[in-house]
Design a protein around this motif. Structure first.
Motif, PDB file in Angstrom:
ATOM      1  N   ALA A  42      23.915  27.764 -32.718  1.00  0.00           N
ATOM      2  CA  ALA A  42      24.620  27.517 -33.982  1.00  0.00           C
ATOM      3  C   ALA A  42      24.176  26.201 -34.607  1.00  0.00           C
ATOM      4  O   ALA A  42      24.133  25.174 -33.936  1.00  0.00           O
ATOM      5  CB  ALA A  42      26.122  27.501 -33.746  1.00  0.00           C
ATOM      6  N   ARG A  43      23.848  26.238 -35.872  1.00  0.00           N
ATOM      7  CA  ARG A  43      23.488  25.030 -36.618  1.00  0.00           C
ATOM      8  C   ARG A  43      24.344  24.877 -37.882  1.00  0.00           C
ATOM      9  O   ARG A  43      24.838  23.809 -38.175  1.00  0.00           O
ATOM     10  CB  ARG A  43      22.006  25.059 -37.002  1.00  0.00           C
ATOM     11  CG  ARG A  43      21.051  24.980 -35.808  1.00  0.00           C
ATOM     12  CD  ARG A  43      21.182  23.708 -35.049  1.00  0.00           C
ATOM     13  NE  ARG A  43      20.262  23.612 -33.911  1.00  0.00           N
ATOM     14  CZ  ARG A  43      20.554  24.015 -32.675  1.00  0.00           C
ATOM     15  NH1 ARG A  43      21.740  24.555 -32.412  1.00  0.00           N
ATOM     16  NH2 ARG A  43      19.674  23.877 -31.705  1.00  0.00           N
ATOM     17  N   LYS A  44      24.525  25.951 -38.609  1.00  0.00           N
ATOM     18  CA  LYS A  44      25.286  25.905 -39.870  1.00  0.00           C
ATOM     19  C   LYS A  44      26.726  26.336 -39.602  1.00  0.00           C
ATOM     20  O   LYS A  44      27.064  27.504 -39.642  1.00  0.00           O
ATOM     21  CB  LYS A  44      24.636  26.813 -40.908  1.00  0.00           C
ATOM     22  CG  LYS A  44      23.197  26.422 -41.248  1.00  0.00           C
ATOM     23  CD  LYS A  44      22.603  27.367 -42.279  1.00  0.00           C
ATOM     24  CE  LYS A  44      21.174  26.978 -42.618  1.00  0.00           C
ATOM     25  NZ  LYS A  44      20.591  27.863 -43.664  1.00  0.00           N
ATOM     26  N   MET A  45      27.576  25.349 -39.325  1.00  0.00           N
ATOM     27  CA  MET A  45      28.959  25.615 -38.948  1.00  0.00           C
ATOM     28  C   MET A  45      29.923  25.143 -40.032  1.00  0.00           C
ATOM     29  O   MET A  45      29.842  24.001 -40.494  1.00  0.00           O
ATOM     30  CB  MET A  45      29.276  24.934 -37.616  1.00  0.00           C
ATOM     31  CG  MET A  45      28.554  25.563 -36.432  1.00  0.00           C
ATOM     32  SD  MET A  45      28.988  24.815 -34.836  1.00  0.00           S
ATOM     33  CE  MET A  45      27.687  23.580 -34.661  1.00  0.00           C
ATOM     34  N   VAL A  46      30.824  26.032 -40.410  1.00  0.00           N
ATOM     35  CA  VAL A  46      31.826  25.757 -41.445  1.00  0.00           C
ATOM     36  C   VAL A  46      33.181  25.616 -40.768  1.00  0.00           C
ATOM     37  O   VAL A  46      33.692  26.577 -40.183  1.00  0.00           O
ATOM     38  CB  VAL A  46      31.879  26.893 -42.479  1.00  0.00           C
ATOM     39  CG1 VAL A  46      32.878  26.554 -43.585  1.00  0.00           C
ATOM     40  CG2 VAL A  46      30.501  27.166 -43.055  1.00  0.00           C
TER      41      VAL A  46
END
Length: 382
Positions: free
Chosen positions: A212-216
């Protein structure tokens, strides 16, 4: 998770982001993974022994597929975001996801779940945040087995969007329930917020280690303004309960700070924070203004109804008790008819109209305070 023929599945990934959605736009991200509680659950609790279920009417009364386990009359916030990302269908719950589904993402959210393992235990079975992360590790393992290429799997996952909306239940069904849980008497609000944030960060690091890199990170809504809280603690049924909202704000401030910390500490991490608390406050303070903001129609089963703004922000659509303050709707209960004008569907969970506003502002921030440092559309392009 359902298992299918491996030879069929490998073809799915090759197509990637070049797919076109049924809504007419290009799919903008290869996959969308969802973690959370009742605000995002799409059916994972249906087959569990749990009081936290929404697989019956009137839940889903305005949803295309009827009652699915969503705690709303229609779409949830993550459904709105999935549409904005251009997915051809809503993200499958882990309980029903097949090997073909997982390459578009998986919804792990479970009503009653919290960051703490004990949260919501009085409700029966649920999948805590820890359990959801473990389920995602299983999903990544399936992907790796299907692709047979660790580097390819890693590259694919780095482009996906990870939505995490967790923490509400740790207050509603733990910290504030001092008759059932010790945390509320054992820790002052700032210490409890610290402990939750520390556990939260540990799980996010695990997700990072699995691609995971783009975590909201979605902040917690003002629980003290929910019909449930107003029914129990508000003298006039309209004034928000500050003793409940203050601890929530402490936690949210720590989650926002966590974004900066992890973006600095984890190479190529791109975390962002969605100010759900602020968006809720905006809807409560300026309910009639949202008709102009949306400038769209909400499709109900009875036809097409113009959305002109909220007329009810302090009561649920399922009318049970003061402020309609029962936590969940009763099976086959007749809900209110003006569902497009009501902010809450039950005593805690938002209506589709409110979810639409939250999802759209999370995706394309209307205000500089809606998202930090960027909204989802900007994150996805990064």
């Amino acid at each position: 998770m359902k298992v299918m023929n491996m030879n069929i599945v490998v073809m799915v990934v090759i197509v990637g982001v070049g797919l076109w959605s049924v809504r007419g736009g290009a799919q903008q991200a290869p996959c969308y993974f969802i973690f959370g509680d009742s605000s995002a659950d799409s059916g994972n609790n249906n087959n569990l022994w749990s009081y936290a279920k929404a697989d019956y009417l009137p839940y889903g009364i305005d949803f295309l597929f009827g009652p699915t386990g969503r705690f709303s009359n229609g779409k949830t916030t993550v459904d709105i975001i999935a549409e904005r990302l251009g997915f051809s269908s809503y993200i499958a719950p882990f309980s029903r996801a097949s090997n073909t589904d997982i390459f578009s993402g998986v919804n792990y959210a479970s009503a009653g779940a919290g960051i703490s393992d004990e949260t919501g235990q009085h409700l029966g079975s649920r999948t805590s945040f820890r359990g959801q992360v473990q389920n995602h590790i299983r999903t990544v393992s399936y992907m790796l087995n299907l692709l047979r290429d660790a580097n390819r799997t890693e590259v694919y996952l780095k482009r996906c969007i990870y939505s995490i909306g967790i923490g509400s239940e740790d207050y509603l069904n733990n910290y504030f329930l001092t008759q059932l849980y010790r945390a509320g008497t054992q820790y002052p609000p700032d210490r409890f917020a610290d402990l939750l944030a520390q556990q939260y960060a540990q799980f996010l690091r695990v997700l990072y280690n699995y691609g995971a890199r783009k975590m909201v990170l979605f902040g917690v809504a003002p629980i003290g303004c929910s019909p449930y809280a107003l029914a129990q603690n508000s003298p006039d049924g309209r004034t928000c309960v500050e003793t409940l909202n203050s601890p929530i704000q402490l936690f949210n401030s720590r989650v926002r700070s966590m974004v900066d910390q992890l973006n600095t500490q984890l190479p190529n991490a791109r975390l962002t924070y969605i100010n759900v608390y602020g968006i809720f406050q905006d809807m409560i303070s300026n309910p009639s203004s949202f008709g102009n903001y949306l400038s769209v129609v909400i499709l109900l089963r009875s036809g097409v109804v113009e959305f002109s703004g909220f007329r009810v922000v302090n009561a649920g659509c399922c009318r049970v008790g003061r402020n309609s303050g029962r936590v969940t709707c009763l099976p086959l209960q007749q809900p209110c008819s003006n569902r497009n004008e009501v902010m809450y569907f039950d005593a805690y969970n938002p209506s589709e109209a409110a979810n639409t506003i939250i999802g759209r502002r999370a995706f394309n921030a209307q205000s500089s305070s809606d998202a930090y440092p960027v909204d989802i559309s900007t994150l996805n392009r990064s």
